[in-house]
Design a protein around this motif. Sequence first.
Motif, PDB file in Angstrom:
ATOM      1  N   CYS A 147      75.954  35.825  36.394  1.00 37.73           N
ATOM      2  CA  CYS A 147      74.943  36.878  36.251  1.00 37.73           C
ATOM      3  C   CYS A 147      74.169  37.053  37.550  1.00 37.73           C
ATOM      4  O   CYS A 147      74.181  36.189  38.424  1.00 37.73           O
ATOM      5  CB  CYS A 147      73.946  36.517  35.144  1.00 37.73           C
ATOM      6  SG  CYS A 147      74.680  36.192  33.530  1.00 37.73           S
ATOM      7  N   ARG A 148      73.486  38.190  37.643  1.00 43.46           N
ATOM      8  CA  ARG A 148      72.534  38.413  38.719  1.00 43.46           C
ATOM      9  C   ARG A 148      71.139  38.584  38.125  1.00 43.46           C
ATOM     10  O   ARG A 148      70.993  39.092  37.014  1.00 43.46           O
ATOM     11  CB  ARG A 148      72.900  39.639  39.549  1.00 43.46           C
ATOM     12  CG  ARG A 148      74.139  39.446  40.397  1.00 43.46           C
ATOM     13  CD  ARG A 148      74.176  40.387  41.585  1.00 43.46           C
ATOM     14  NE  ARG A 148      75.398  40.220  42.347  1.00 43.46           N
ATOM     15  CZ  ARG A 148      75.593  39.273  43.260  1.00 43.46           C
ATOM     16  NH1 ARG A 148      74.613  38.410  43.519  1.00 43.46           N
ATOM     17  NH2 ARG A 148      76.737  39.180  43.907  1.00 43.46           N
ATOM     18  N   VAL A 149      70.134  38.154  38.859  1.00 41.44           N
ATOM     19  CA  VAL A 149      68.757  38.300  38.406  1.00 41.44           C
ATOM     20  C   VAL A 149      68.360  39.766  38.566  1.00 41.44           C
ATOM     21  O   VAL A 149      68.253  40.276  39.685  1.00 41.44           O
ATOM     22  CB  VAL A 149      67.814  37.389  39.194  1.00 41.44           C
ATOM     23  CG1 VAL A 149      66.381  37.568  38.711  1.00 41.44           C
ATOM     24  CG2 VAL A 149      68.242  35.930  39.062  1.00 41.44           C
ATOM     25  N   LEU A 150      68.162  40.421  37.445  1.00 40.37           N
ATOM     26  CA  LEU A 150      67.863  41.853  37.434  1.00 40.37           C
ATOM     27  C   LEU A 150      66.366  42.119  37.538  1.00 40.37           C
ATOM     28  O   LEU A 150      65.931  43.098  38.138  1.00 40.37           O
ATOM     29  CB  LEU A 150      68.423  42.484  36.151  1.00 40.37           C
ATOM     30  CG  LEU A 150      68.298  43.985  35.982  1.00 40.37           C
ATOM     31  CD1 LEU A 150      69.125  44.706  37.051  1.00 40.37           C
ATOM     32  CD2 LEU A 150      68.790  44.399  34.588  1.00 40.37           C
ATOM     33  N   ALA A 151      65.548  41.242  36.935  1.00 42.32           N
ATOM     34  CA  ALA A 151      64.096  41.448  36.942  1.00 42.32           C
ATOM     35  C   ALA A 151      63.388  40.120  36.724  1.00 42.32           C
ATOM     36  O   ALA A 151      63.943  39.194  36.134  1.00 42.32           O
ATOM     37  CB  ALA A 151      63.684  42.453  35.867  1.00 42.32           C
ATOM     38  N   ARG A 152      62.152  40.060  37.221  1.00 43.38           N
ATOM     39  CA  ARG A 152      61.261  38.925  36.992  1.00 43.38           C
ATOM     40  C   ARG A 152      59.920  39.494  36.579  1.00 43.38           C
ATOM     41  O   ARG A 152      59.358  40.343  37.279  1.00 43.38           O
ATOM     42  CB  ARG A 152      61.090  38.079  38.253  1.00 43.38           C
ATOM     43  CG  ARG A 152      62.344  37.514  38.837  1.00 43.38           C
ATOM     44  CD  ARG A 152      62.047  36.931  40.216  1.00 43.38           C
ATOM     45  NE  ARG A 152      61.066  35.861  40.132  1.00 43.38           N
ATOM     46  CZ  ARG A 152      61.377  34.559  40.266  1.00 43.38           C
ATOM     47  NH1 ARG A 152      62.619  34.201  40.485  1.00 43.38           N
ATOM     48  NH2 ARG A 152      60.453  33.649  40.189  1.00 43.38           N
ATOM     49  N   GLU A 153      59.388  39.036  35.470  1.00 43.21           N
ATOM     50  CA  GLU A 153      58.106  39.538  34.984  1.00 43.21           C
ATOM     51  C   GLU A 153      57.178  38.353  34.734  1.00 43.21           C
ATOM     52  O   GLU A 153      57.488  37.471  33.932  1.00 43.21           O
ATOM     53  CB  GLU A 153      58.290  40.338  33.684  1.00 43.21           C
ATOM     54  CG  GLU A 153      59.194  41.552  33.832  1.00 43.21           C
ATOM     55  CD  GLU A 153      59.419  42.260  32.512  1.00 43.21           C
ATOM     56  OE1 GLU A 153      58.744  41.908  31.512  1.00 43.21           O
ATOM     57  OE2 GLU A 153      60.278  43.166  32.469  1.00 43.21           O
ATOM     58  N   SER A 154      56.052  38.334  35.417  1.00 51.57           N
ATOM     59  CA  SER A 154      55.056  37.279  35.202  1.00 51.57           C
ATOM     60  C   SER A 154      54.292  37.579  33.927  1.00 51.57           C
ATOM     61  O   SER A 154      53.676  38.641  33.801  1.00 51.57           O
ATOM     62  CB  SER A 154      54.097  37.194  36.396  1.00 51.57           C
ATOM     63  OG  SER A 154      54.792  36.782  37.547  1.00 51.57           O
ATOM     64  N   ASP A 155      54.335  36.666  32.990  1.00 55.26           N
ATOM     65  CA  ASP A 155      53.696  36.896  31.697  1.00 55.26           C
ATOM     66  C   ASP A 155      52.397  36.112  31.560  1.00 55.26           C
ATOM     67  O   ASP A 155      51.422  36.598  31.004  1.00 55.26           O
ATOM     68  CB  ASP A 155      54.659  36.533  30.569  1.00 55.26           C
ATOM     69  CG  ASP A 155      54.187  37.051  29.235  1.00 55.26           C
ATOM     70  OD1 ASP A 155      54.070  38.281  29.089  1.00 55.26           O
ATOM     71  OD2 ASP A 155      53.909  36.226  28.341  1.00 55.26           O
ATOM     72  N   THR A 156      52.395  34.885  32.065  1.00 56.01           N
ATOM     73  CA  THR A 156      51.197  34.052  32.102  1.00 56.01           C
ATOM     74  C   THR A 156      51.177  33.370  33.473  1.00 56.01           C
ATOM     75  O   THR A 156      52.156  33.450  34.222  1.00 56.01           O
ATOM     76  CB  THR A 156      51.201  32.977  30.996  1.00 56.01           C
ATOM     77  OG1 THR A 156      52.113  31.931  31.368  1.00 56.01           O
ATOM     78  CG2 THR A 156      51.610  33.564  29.647  1.00 56.01           C
ATOM     79  N   PRO A 157      50.088  32.683  33.844  1.00 59.24           N
ATOM     80  CA  PRO A 157      50.057  32.016  35.149  1.00 59.24           C
ATOM     81  C   PRO A 157      51.185  31.014  35.353  1.00 59.24           C
ATOM     82  O   PRO A 157      51.550  30.729  36.497  1.00 59.24           O
ATOM     83  CB  PRO A 157      48.687  31.317  35.140  1.00 59.24           C
ATOM     84  CG  PRO A 157      47.843  32.159  34.246  1.00 59.24           C
ATOM     85  CD  PRO A 157      48.771  32.631  33.168  1.00 59.24           C
TER      86      PRO A 157
END
Length: 299
Positions: free
Chosen positions: A82-92
């Motif tokens: 796989c490739r990393v499509l997105a990164r979303e920070s949800d908490t610290p």
Amino acid sequence: LYQEPAVDPGMFEHLVERQAHPERVGDEPQTLCARLPDLRDHQVARTLGRQIFGPLLAGDLDYRPGEVASALRRFHPEQIHCRVLARESDTPSTQLLRLKPMDGAFPPFFAGQYVNVFCEVGGVRTSRPYSLASAPSRLGSIDLVVKRKDDGFVSGHLLDDVSLGDELTVSGPAGSFYWSPLRDTRDLVFVAGGSGIAPFLGMIDDLLERDAGVSMRLLYGSRREDDIIAKERLDGLAAEHANLWVTHVISEPGDDWTGERGLLDEAFLQRHLGSAPLAGRTFFLCGPPALYTLVRENL
């Protein structure tokens, strides 16, 4: 621990009918292959597929053996690049990683299952299991919740060293942590602690999308308010759907917190589960080891 696979009974009825009436073959190869993901563990499914379906399909329909093996690998691959499509920070301390398979779609899975993520950290090749936090209806990508651990060997690598576009290898989906209408009731209680919310994110989305006719009560414990993963998303779904209730409990709340305070202890469970018999409910627990001890003692 070996677990007997939960096989769709209709699968074997198909085989019996097919042997008795070979003229009715039609499009059954696709039907049989589509039923293979109904098995509880992908390795069991691969074995059954090779031993039963492979020879049957290859022999009766003049398929070359390599073609059958290729079809089975597509449904139950051992590894997926796989490739990393997105990164979303949800908490610290938490990020959601969205991975896109490099070769087509992710194989079918049950909401709540997990994959192993393989990586190399400091020259050491290792892996860690991560629950799938997305619904099976969206096989173009999968979501994983990664929470930083103070002494974590892999979590720090995934959060600090892995960038958008980087390649990660994961295993095929596995595990029996999912709702089954043949095994479970329709009155579901989800008990989560910290990043243990991950499988429930996929399960809740899936059961709501399919309108599965279940009631879901999520009891979610976190240390502080800013540790709650996907809070807005969960609260929004609960406001939209009458069959979903979400209750947060904070063990170290700030002065402004107006919700439940404390632990997932006996008093908390009694307040939110009431006096209805437990026998009519199915409980799913996911979180740190202390959560299992605490909840099991009080159920």
